[in-house]
Design a protein around this motif. Sequence first.
Motif, mmCIF file in Angstrom:
data_model
loop_
_atom_site.group_PDB
_atom_site.id
_atom_site.type_symbol
_atom_site.label_atom_id
_atom_site.label_comp_id
_atom_site.label_asym_id
_atom_site.label_seq_id
_atom_site.Cartn_x
_atom_site.Cartn_y
_atom_site.Cartn_z
ATOM 1 N N ILE A 24 58.424 10.916 52.169
ATOM 2 C CA ILE A 24 58.900 9.723 52.874
ATOM 3 C C ILE A 24 59.119 8.580 51.893
ATOM 4 O O ILE A 24 60.172 7.920 51.895
ATOM 5 C CB ILE A 24 57.890 9.318 53.973
ATOM 6 N N GLN A 54 62.684 6.915 51.059
ATOM 7 C CA GLN A 54 62.905 5.484 51.315
ATOM 8 C C GLN A 54 63.414 4.791 50.054
ATOM 9 O O GLN A 54 64.325 3.971 50.104
ATOM 10 C CB GLN A 54 61.597 4.829 51.789
ATOM 11 N N ALA A 93 64.305 9.284 56.779
ATOM 12 C CA ALA A 93 64.259 8.092 55.922
ATOM 13 C C ALA A 93 65.668 7.581 55.619
ATOM 14 O O ALA A 93 65.918 6.365 55.645
ATOM 15 C CB ALA A 93 63.520 8.405 54.623
ATOM 16 N N ALA A 132 59.276 6.246 60.492
ATOM 17 C CA ALA A 132 59.328 7.175 59.353
ATOM 18 C C ALA A 132 58.846 8.573 59.726
ATOM 19 O O ALA A 132 59.324 9.567 59.184
ATOM 20 C CB ALA A 132 58.485 6.624 58.197
#
Length: 605
Positions: free
Chosen positions: A77, A81, A119, A198
């Motif tokens: 994640i 991101q 993401a 998320a």
Amino acid sequence: MAPTQVNTGNPALDEKIKEWLEWDKNDKTREEIVKLISNEDEATLKKLLLNRMLFGTAGLRGRMGAGYAQMNDLVIIQTSQGLGSYLATINPEAKAKGIIVGHDSRHNSHRFARLAAAAFLNAGIPVYLYGKIVPTPFVPFGVRQLGAAAGVMVTASHNPKEDNGYKVYWENGAQIIPPNDKGIQQSIEDNLEPWENAWDLETALADPRLSDPLVDISNKYFSMLADSMLDKDMNKASPLNFTVTAMHGVSHDYMVEAFKYCNFKPLIPVKEQMVPDPEFPTVKFPNPEEGKSALDLSFKTANENNSTVILANDPDADRLAVAEKLPSGQWKVFTGNEEGALLGWWAWYRSRQLTPHIKPSDCYMVASTVSSKILRAIANMEGFHFIETLTGFKWMGNVSYDLLQEGKTVLFAFEEAIGFMNGSEVLDKDGVSAAMRLAEMATFLSKQNLTLSSKLREIYKKYGYHTSNNSYYICHDQSIINKMFDRIRNFDEPNSYPKTVGNGRFTVTDVRDLTTGYDSSQPDKHAVLPVSKSSQMITFSFSNGCVLTLRTSGTEPKIKYYSEMCAKPEQEDWAALEAELGELVETVVQELMQPKKNGLIPRPN
């Protein structure tokens, strides 16, 4: 229940523990950290939480488990991101172009790919998510076909079953190189806290900006393969039976389709390794580069089916190993350099048949600096260009892209670790297209009563025999590796490399150190190839013509050595050349690497 207060006496560690327990929503990895806390295992907690995986060979690769130093949901994640934010910032068109995501059949790969997709959607970037497992080449191929801004492949390639990885491609369809890797790394560190939604995969998978490009890209990929064949009627009449193994990875269904499109009769599968299995139950290492130890079941299947050629993919199908049955009944497993010689010759022959109007001076072949220089020898004689790059297809892919932008033709690229790029439709190594080119070449040669082995001898007789001696040692202690290379750089005195080895038997004529940027062969002593301070790589040139490189791996705990000596075309005593190279390599290993003193583990048999 996870502890709400942790006091190890180390404020930095306490903060990271608190952070992890707040952010990680995966019960399994949370429990791993909780158990370490309960056991008061501060050393392991420090190792896992105070260190972060850094972008290495075009992305991340490492052991799966809890903590920022391993591969897990939270790290995926955070990485995604960071990549999504970086992409949207430096390329505003990304929010229109989208990003393509694929995955292999390893443990957690399916979930990691979907967390990554979530993401990217949260970053405002549309996602092309392959609905099932795909070969790694489908991501770089898909990037260019769809005009995507980037691509991500969740795979650890041929690594052990405990590992996973995250490979990033840029909008040119090649793996990322500096400065984008550093930019992405910084962006990851700026976006560590999971964004809202998320962990919400259900919402992500229902997002209208998410689509599956598999049917479209598959059709285009296999049509591209079919159109690239020299003579599909010749393929249909091939007298050869090809045994194929997927090594428990993704390639079986795709190789079946490739054989069909390219007009070969059906392949003979190694049934025990045909179905994807993340446990890799029949091989100690799921790496066909290991040669005979990984191909035992392939030999058995081939022998039972009157098959004389084996094509072996690694688990993510971006590499190809090849073996051929000799008249003696023994099997010859070709090295990556030998495959490179064969496929390079074949690429040149095909280009003269299919595109004779393209001038040799506009044609290029590429190889990494630790690979055989056989392509250079062929280029010198035939009139096309040869370019040498740093190790890894991220460099070869980007160099190839730049050549294409200049209107040049890139025929072939390879690295000795059985990675091959045939043509320029995929700017990365591709084990499926390599298998088709190999099968086509073997069929063509059989019509002339030649085998792959006999053709390789012809190539060496014409362009000069090139013999290599490559292997590796395993070392898990980075401090030992650093000390070993520091000793080499300060051999007799500070800032002094070895001048000879073997009590003067072998003289060093030049040294190139791509860690420090030193190159004694250049007028200004500065290396021409890019320098990387984060990896170790020193190349020695000897007076007898040998070139030998010591380097660390970007993806595994290995110290690798590569060496090659080249005979002149008229030189026929190949055995003497091999013996001399073997003696030199053993001398260098013992004197410079000192495996016993440093506790290095030899390559497994």
